[in-house]
Design a protein around this motif. Structure first.
Motif, PDB file in Angstrom:
ATOM      1  N   LYS A 172       0.844  -1.188   0.000  1.00 45.21           N
ATOM      2  CA  LYS A 172       0.000   0.000   0.000  1.00 45.21           C
ATOM      3  C   LYS A 172       0.883   1.244   0.000  1.00 45.21           C
ATOM      4  CE  LYS A 172      -3.943   2.049   2.407  1.00 45.21           C
ATOM      5  NZ  LYS A 172      -4.862   1.929   3.566  1.00 45.21           N
TER       6      LYS A 172
ATOM      7  N   ARG B  95      -0.123   7.849  -3.722  1.00 45.17           N
ATOM      8  CA  ARG B  95       0.129   8.134  -5.130  1.00 45.17           C
ATOM      9  C   ARG B  95       1.467   8.875  -5.263  1.00 45.17           C
ATOM     10  NH1 ARG B  95      -4.345  11.011  -9.056  1.00 45.17           N
ATOM     11  NH2 ARG B  95      -3.226  10.710 -11.026  1.00 45.17           N
TER      12      ARG B  95
ATOM     13  N   ARG C 225      -9.756  -1.468  -9.423  1.00 45.33           N
ATOM     14  CA  ARG C 225      -9.915  -0.660  -8.213  1.00 45.33           C
ATOM     15  C   ARG C 225     -10.577  -1.500  -7.144  1.00 45.33           C
ATOM     16  NH1 ARG C 225      -9.035   4.722  -9.447  1.00 45.33           N
ATOM     17  NH2 ARG C 225      -9.083   5.199 -11.683  1.00 45.33           N
TER      18      ARG C 225
ATOM     19  N   LYS D 164     -12.433  -1.382  -3.140  1.00 45.97           N
ATOM     20  CA  LYS D 164     -13.161  -0.486  -2.239  1.00 45.97           C
ATOM     21  C   LYS D 164     -12.491  -0.475  -0.871  1.00 45.97           C
ATOM     22  CE  LYS D 164     -17.809   0.687  -0.692  1.00 45.97           C
ATOM     23  NZ  LYS D 164     -19.234   0.262  -0.652  1.00 45.97           N
ATOM     24  N   GLU D 165     -12.233   0.703  -0.390  1.00 40.82           N
ATOM     25  CA  GLU D 165     -11.647   0.879   0.946  1.00 40.82           C
ATOM     26  C   GLU D 165     -12.484   1.909   1.677  1.00 40.82           C
ATOM     27  OE1 GLU D 165      -7.790   2.984   1.910  1.00 40.82           O
ATOM     28  OE2 GLU D 165      -7.137   0.888   2.054  1.00 40.82           O
ATOM     29  N   GLY D 166     -13.357   1.421   2.544  1.00 43.87           N
ATOM     30  CA  GLY D 166     -14.295   2.340   3.189  1.00 43.87           C
ATOM     31  C   GLY D 166     -15.268   2.884   2.152  1.00 43.87           C
ATOM     32  N   LEU D 167     -15.317   4.211   2.064  1.00 41.01           N
ATOM     33  CA  LEU D 167     -16.202   4.844   1.086  1.00 41.01           C
ATOM     34  C   LEU D 167     -15.464   5.218  -0.199  1.00 41.01           C
ATOM     35  CD1 LEU D 167     -18.192   7.224   3.498  1.00 41.01           C
ATOM     36  CD2 LEU D 167     -18.894   4.981   2.621  1.00 41.01           C
ATOM     37  N   ARG D 168     -14.166   4.849  -0.299  1.00 40.12           N
ATOM     38  CA  ARG D 168     -13.377   5.244  -1.459  1.00 40.12           C
ATOM     39  C   ARG D 168     -13.026   4.040  -2.325  1.00 40.12           C
ATOM     40  NH1 ARG D 168      -8.125   8.107   0.299  1.00 40.12           N
ATOM     41  NH2 ARG D 168      -7.960   6.173   1.508  1.00 40.12           N
ATOM     42  N   LEU D 169     -12.811   4.330  -3.615  1.00 34.90           N
ATOM     43  CA  LEU D 169     -12.270   3.338  -4.525  1.00 34.90           C
ATOM     44  C   LEU D 169     -10.794   3.647  -4.731  1.00 34.90           C
ATOM     45  CD1 LEU D 169     -15.084   3.066  -7.237  1.00 34.90           C
ATOM     46  CD2 LEU D 169     -14.496   1.380  -5.485  1.00 34.90           C
ATOM     47  N   VAL D 170      -9.941   2.671  -4.421  1.00 33.73           N
ATOM     48  CA  VAL D 170      -8.501   2.858  -4.503  1.00 33.73           C
ATOM     49  C   VAL D 170      -7.972   2.101  -5.710  1.00 33.73           C
ATOM     50  CG1 VAL D 170      -6.287   2.562  -3.325  1.00 33.73           C
ATOM     51  CG2 VAL D 170      -8.351   3.095  -2.009  1.00 33.73           C
TER      52      VAL D 170
END
Length: 701
Positions: free
Chosen positions: A18, A21, A492, A494-500
């Motif tokens: 992890k 960016r 991508r 999903k991590e919580g409410l975000r797309l990583v």
């Protein structure tokens, strides 16, 4: 994925970790990593009011953020504006106090003095009303015009009150004497007011910074003079009637005024009996001023201590973002040791001409209000310390507002030497010689070539014949090359409410060596996976320098800042240095920057001066209907320029655009005295006095 029915795990062929960016810009503030953002006001908005609203909003935001997160302003232009406005306000107050003291000294009457003193606040208030009518904002230049007009605001009122006091001291009583005293001076006051205001008309034609800066100032001056006349004619008589109507014993004149008048009368009488002295005096002061003028310091705009510093830096091209950041942390340690620094911010890796020039950036340093050293002293210290630590890093230090003014006018630096020609290599060689020759000129700092060196680049040169054999095109090879260097977001999660995004790419040690890059495998429709070197060649080359054209010719510039010395002196030394350089055939040199702007502004202001003198002479002809009288007043006024030159020389003040504008303004103001003297002289002549006695009586009046 699987092979021969056996699942292949990602960890078997790649490392999964992890990361954030990849960074292309690093920003810091007060020795911590930070996020910086700029707030721009609308052109018509009040900058000080916007700053207050931002402060209020920041207070609200601080209540809802974590305790370990700090929000602060790292630069606020309104701070400089507020300091300037405060200084101007203090000058206005000091001016009013000084004028009030001198009014009392010469009028020797508290009541009569109050008639004039009360006019000053009325005049200032009405002038502020003129701001609204003329759509002028409250800024340093308009308030500067108001400060310059403080003395003018009471000139007409003093003339009215002094004439009333003079008639009362002669024993005249009642309102009729007051009316007569006022009407006696209305005509010359009107002529003087028109003459002064008409001087400002040519300022309408000023262009560029001179027009932007000084047009509002002269509009304020013209408004103040008109308001002064109207108040003197309509309000001052009423105030005079109120304040001195009950004063039974008005002293004819005080001790000081009596001595001044006596001395003046003796000197004037001697001069009138020996007129050759006048011509000798005029010739002498003109000769001295012509001798002194070349020794004046010259500049473009006044230099002020703003309290903020910009430090631009450029590490050698190719320096990585991480390495540049490491170097800049050491410069931050230097800044940290300066006790007068209030706050600073840094950006590393920014630019318009290049997507990610990792070796460039800037600091913006705000100083404390109660600092012990000036901004210029701190700039000198910083430049010396940074060069001592990193001689290979190019740095430039300057204040914020001069840099922004340079952006407005398109001037890169205060000193710019432009080298023109058609042979680019010859231009670069000549520019390098100039840089070397001028490095020892006192007052020049931050000297550099105006060539933007690019970072080293990888070139992937496609062999079209081999690529075609393998069923590949340059476009497909380019796509694989991008994947090699930048990777590709394949999916991508999903991590919580975000797309990583999940980026697949080669390790860094495979991306920074030519032999590794050439061994990268790309897919060929005809031969499966093949190494990149079978269809392309990888080379490292120096990035292409920025090429500048001006007026159809190639141009390379040499740039420099000015520090601790006047522009004119530096330019004189620069011209001498340029004469020593052997310029090749086909190459030409010209000076630009502040010098070019100064020359253009001076040329415009000289035209304004000539136009103003013509207008003054025309008004004088209409008023006195005599060429001799008009010329005599004009000569006396123009001779005052010599004393302005003496004043600039004795006070070591540079003759710049501001001084030039002040000189023109003084011409319009000083002519008032000549108009009043000649007007009273002509009245005395009509009473039957001979010319000498008429002049003596007018002078004493």
């Amino acid at each position: 994925m699987e092979r021969d029915g056996i699942p292949i795990l990602i960890k078997q062929i790649a490392k999964v970790k992890k990361e954030i960016r990849e960074e292309y810009v690093i920003t810091t503030s007060d020795w911590h990593r930070a996020v910086l953002f700029n707030i721009l006001k609308h052109p018509d908005a009040n900058g000080v009011e916007v700053s207050k609203l931002v402060d209020n909003k920041l207070k609200e935001i601080r209540k809802s953020i974590p305790l370990d997160v700090k929000i602060s302003k790292w630069y606020d232009l309104s701070d400089f504006v507020k300091r300037s406005l405060r200084g101007v306000g203090e000058n206005i107050l000091i001016g009013i106090i000084i004028i009030s003291v001198f009014i009392f000294i010469f009028l020797r009457s508290v009541r009569a003095s109050l008639s004039v003193i009360f006019i000053m606040p009325f005049s200032v208030i009405l002038t502020f009303t003129a701001f609204k009518v003329l759509n002028l904002s409250l800024n340093v230049m308009t308030l500067g015009g108001l400060v310059a007009s403080i003395g003018i605001l009471v000139d007409n009122a003093i003339i009215v009150v002094e004439n009333v006091v003079r008639h009362r001291s002669l024993g005249e009583k009642g309102d009729s004497s007051l009316v007569y005293a006022v009407t006696e001076v209305i005509y010359p006051m009107m002529g003087a007011t028109i003459t002064t205001v008409i001087v400002f008309i040519p300022f309408v034609f000023l262009t560029e910074l001179s027009g932007v800066f000084f047009r509002p100032m002269v509009m304020v001056l013209a408004s103040a003079i008109c308001i002064s006349f109207l108040l003197a004619v309509f309000i001052t008589p009423s105030l005079t009637s109120i304040f001195i109507s009950k004063e039974s014993n008005i002293k004819k004149e005080g001790f000081i005024l009596k001595k001044v008048k006596t001395g003046y009368s003796h000197i004037l009488s001697f001069i009138l009996n020996n007129l050759w002295i006048v011509f000798l005096f005029i010739a002498l002061i003109v000769a001295i001023s012509l001798f002194v003028y070349p020794h004046l310091k010259t500049g473009f705009l006044p230099v002020w201590d703003e309290g903020s510093i910009v430090l631009d830096y450029r590490a050698p091209p190719g320096t990585s973002l991480e390495e540049t950041d490491r170097l800049m942390l050491q410069i931050e340690d230097v800044i940290k040791k300066i006790p007068d620094v209030r706050v600073y911010s840094r950006r590393t890796g920014y630019g318009l001409a290049h997507p990610h020039p990792a070796h460039e950036g800037d600091f913006l340093i705000s100083l404390k209000d109660n600092r012990k050293k000036s901004t210029f002293e701190i700039i000198t210290y910083l430049e010396k310390e940074v060069k001592k630590i990193f001689p290979e890093i190019e740095i430039e230090l300057f204040q914020v507002l001069p840099d922004r003014l340079g952006d407005l006018t398109g001037k890169q630096k205060p000193v710019v030497v432009k080298v023109f020609g058609n042979d680019y290599e010859a231009l670069k060689e000549t520019a390098a010689k100039i840089k070397s020759e001028i490095e020892n000129i006192k007052g020049l700092s931050g000297i550099r070539l105006g060539i933007t060196e690019s970072e080293p680049e990888f070139d992937i040169i496609v062999d079209r014949l081999n690529a075609t054999r393998f069923g590949l095109t340059p476009e497909v090879i380019s796509k694989y090359s991008k994947i090699i260097f930048w990777g590709e977001v394949s999916t991508r999660i999903k991590e919580g409410l975000r797309l990583v995004g999940v980026r697949v790419r080669y390790p860094v040690n495979y991306r920074n060596r030519i032999n590794k890059i050439e061994d990268f495998l790309i897919y060929s429709p005809k031969a499966g996976y093949i190494p990149l070197k079978m269809v392309a060649k990888v080379e490292v080359r120096r990035g292409q320098s920025e090429i500048t054209h001006e007026n159809g010719s190639l141009m390379v510039s040499v740039l420099a800042n000015i520090e601790g010395r006047a522009l004119g002196s530096v330019i004189n030394d620069l011209k001498s240095a340029l004469k020593k350089i052997n310029i090749p055939a086909g190459v030409s040199i010209s000076l630009a920057g502040d010098y070019e702007s100064q020359m253009k502004s001076f040329k415009e202001l000289l035209s304004v001066t000539i136009f103003a003198i013509i207008l003054i002479f025309t008004v004088l002809l209409f008023e006195f209907k005599s060429i001799k009288t008009s010329i005599s007043i004009l000569i006396g006024t123009i001779c005052s320029i010599s004393f302005i030159i003496f004043g600039l020389y004795l006070t070591d003040t540079p003759f710049d655009v501001s001084s030039f504008v002040g000189t023109i303004t003084v011409l319009g103001i000083l002519i008032n005295n000549g108009i009043l003297l000649i007007d009273f002289t002509e009245r005395n002549r009509k009473k039957g006095l001979e010319i000498k006695n008429a002049i003596l009586e007018a002078g004493k009046t």
